[in-house]
Design a protein around this motif. Structure first.
Motif, short mmCIF file in Angstrom:
data_model
loop_
_atom_site.label_atom_id
_atom_site.label_comp_id
_atom_site.label_asym_id
_atom_site.label_seq_id
_atom_site.Cartn_x
_atom_site.Cartn_y
_atom_site.Cartn_z
N ARG A 148 -2.86 7.01 4.02
CA ARG A 148 -2.60 5.68 3.04
C ARG A 148 -3.46 5.93 2.15
O ARG A 148 -4.67 6.39 2.12
CB ARG A 148 -3.31 4.46 3.90
CG ARG A 148 -3.21 3.23 3.10
CD ARG A 148 -3.62 1.97 4.04
NE ARG A 148 -4.68 2.16 4.76
CZ ARG A 148 -6.07 1.81 4.36
NH1 ARG A 148 -5.95 1.61 3.17
NH2 ARG A 148 -7.12 2.02 5.10
N TYR A 149 -2.93 5.81 0.68
CA TYR A 149 -3.71 5.77 -0.27
C TYR A 149 -4.67 4.52 -0.47
O TYR A 149 -4.37 3.35 -0.27
CB TYR A 149 -2.86 5.73 -1.68
CG TYR A 149 -3.15 6.32 -2.97
CD1 TYR A 149 -3.83 7.69 -3.05
CD2 TYR A 149 -3.51 5.47 -4.01
CE1 TYR A 149 -3.96 8.11 -4.21
CE2 TYR A 149 -4.19 5.73 -5.12
CZ TYR A 149 -4.54 7.15 -5.31
OH TYR A 149 -5.15 7.70 -6.37
N SER A 150 -5.60 4.65 -1.31
CA SER A 150 -6.98 3.66 -1.24
C SER A 150 -6.56 2.67 -2.27
O SER A 150 -7.81 1.78 -2.28
CB SER A 150 -8.13 4.24 -1.50
OG SER A 150 -8.26 5.10 -2.57
N CYS A 166 9.25 -2.41 3.93
CA CYS A 166 8.98 -0.81 3.62
C CYS A 166 10.02 -0.31 2.32
O CYS A 166 10.91 -0.44 2.70
CB CYS A 166 8.92 0.17 4.80
SG CYS A 166 8.54 1.64 4.58
N THR A 201 1.90 4.68 1.06
CA THR A 201 1.68 5.67 2.27
C THR A 201 2.43 7.11 1.73
O THR A 201 3.41 7.05 1.68
CB THR A 201 2.01 5.07 3.45
OG1 THR A 201 1.39 3.89 3.61
CG2 THR A 201 1.76 6.09 4.60
N TYR A 215 -4.14 -0.49 -3.80
CA TYR A 215 -2.96 -1.48 -3.71
C TYR A 215 -2.15 -1.82 -4.80
O TYR A 215 -2.61 -1.60 -5.83
CB TYR A 215 -3.60 -2.93 -2.92
CG TYR A 215 -3.96 -3.00 -1.62
CD1 TYR A 215 -3.15 -2.79 -0.60
CD2 TYR A 215 -5.29 -3.04 -1.33
CE1 TYR A 215 -3.71 -2.54 0.56
CE2 TYR A 215 -5.76 -3.15 -0.34
CZ TYR A 215 -4.90 -2.64 0.97
OH TYR A 215 -5.58 -2.67 2.14
N GLU A 238 0.83 -1.23 -0.06
CA GLU A 238 -0.08 0.20 -0.03
C GLU A 238 0.74 1.23 0.04
O GLU A 238 1.98 1.14 0.63
CB GLU A 238 -0.91 -0.02 1.19
CG GLU A 238 -0.40 -0.11 2.55
CD GLU A 238 -1.53 -0.24 3.79
OE1 GLU A 238 -2.45 -0.46 3.52
OE2 GLU A 238 -1.00 0.24 4.89
N PHE A 247 -7.60 5.91 7.28
CA PHE A 247 -6.61 6.24 6.23
C PHE A 247 -5.21 6.70 6.80
O PHE A 247 -4.49 6.88 6.00
CB PHE A 247 -7.12 7.11 5.01
CG PHE A 247 -8.27 6.54 4.26
CD1 PHE A 247 -7.92 5.43 3.37
CD2 PHE A 247 -9.39 7.05 4.41
CE1 PHE A 247 -8.68 4.80 2.41
CE2 PHE A 247 -10.31 6.27 3.75
CZ PHE A 247 -10.16 5.14 2.76
N HIS A 300 0.99 9.82 8.31
CA HIS A 300 0.85 9.23 7.31
C HIS A 300 -0.39 8.69 6.73
O HIS A 300 -1.46 8.17 7.43
CB HIS A 300 1.56 7.46 7.99
CG HIS A 300 2.99 7.89 8.57
ND1 HIS A 300 4.07 7.99 8.23
CD2 HIS A 300 2.84 8.09 10.11
CE1 HIS A 300 4.94 8.27 9.19
NE2 HIS A 300 4.29 8.39 10.29
N ASN A 343 3.79 10.46 3.61
CA ASN A 343 4.14 10.96 4.78
C ASN A 343 4.60 12.45 4.80
O ASN A 343 5.40 12.81 3.87
CB ASN A 343 5.71 10.24 5.22
CG ASN A 343 5.58 8.57 5.20
OD1 ASN A 343 4.54 7.88 5.62
ND2 ASN A 343 6.25 8.07 4.17
N GLN A 373 4.42 0.04 1.76
CA GLN A 373 4.57 -0.90 2.91
C GLN A 373 3.71 -2.30 2.57
O GLN A 373 2.78 -2.16 2.05
CB GLN A 373 3.83 -0.33 4.00
CG GLN A 373 4.36 0.97 4.64
CD GLN A 373 4.25 1.66 5.66
OE1 GLN A 373 2.77 1.67 6.04
NE2 GLN A 373 4.82 2.56 6.48
N THR A 384 7.59 1.70 10.01
CA THR A 384 6.81 0.63 10.34
C THR A 384 6.90 0.20 11.81
O THR A 384 6.08 -0.15 12.44
CB THR A 384 7.15 -0.63 9.82
OG1 THR A 384 8.40 -0.93 9.80
CG2 THR A 384 6.62 -0.72 8.02
#
Length: 149
Positions: free
Chosen positions: A27-29, A41, A7, A31, A5, A93, A25, A9, A146, A117
């Motif tokens: 998270r983009y939706s 990572c 991410t 994968y 996924e 998210f 951080h 930052n 990640q 992480t």
């Protein structure tokens, strides 16, 4: 092959008094599949310089009243070129980490780890309790991929 996924930052806030740096951080939706050894990572190879907006924050009477992050990915082939998240309502998210440093100086980015992480996570409420507009940075740091468990 492993799923990752994306991410994004951001160095969000610097608490000069406690010598803590807070990172947000996001998270983009979507994968991604990578054909490489399974690393926890990896720095993403997506050029998003000047495509990340500073987080839109409003802070009133000790509370966040607006906390939005917007990213633009027009040339990456991702299915959602503009990605705006209201973090007050979509906490799934985000994660917020705190990093203690010995000296707060100009090159904050050099003092932060490459892999987040294992960083100390804090809640939005805890960030809110320690937040002061004078320490607001809202600076893009990097994108990471990640591994998804």
């Amino acid at each position: 092959m492993k799923l990752y996924e994306l991410t994004l930052n951001n160095v969000f806030y610097v608490d000069q008094q406690r010598k803590d740096i807070y990172l947000v951080h996001v998270r983009y939706s979507q994968y991604f599949k990578l054909w490489q050894p399974a690393l926890p990572c990896v720095k993403a190879k997506i050029d998003i310089k000047d495509r990340v907006e500073r987080p839109e924050v409003r802070f009133h009477e000790g509370k966040f009243t607006r906390f939005n992050v917007t990213y633009h990915f027009p040339n990456t082939g991702l299915s959602k070129p503009d990605y705006k998240v209201n973090l007050l309502f979509h906490s799934e998210f985000i994660k917020i980490t705190r990093h203690h440093i010995e000296h707060v100086h100009k090159n904050l980015l050099e003092q932060l780890p490459d892999d987040f992480t294992k960083s100390e996570m804090v809640s939005l409420d805890e960030l809110e309790e320690n937040f002061n507009n004078d320490g607001y940075v809202g600076q893009y740091l990097q994108a990471t991929l990640q591994a998804v468990s």
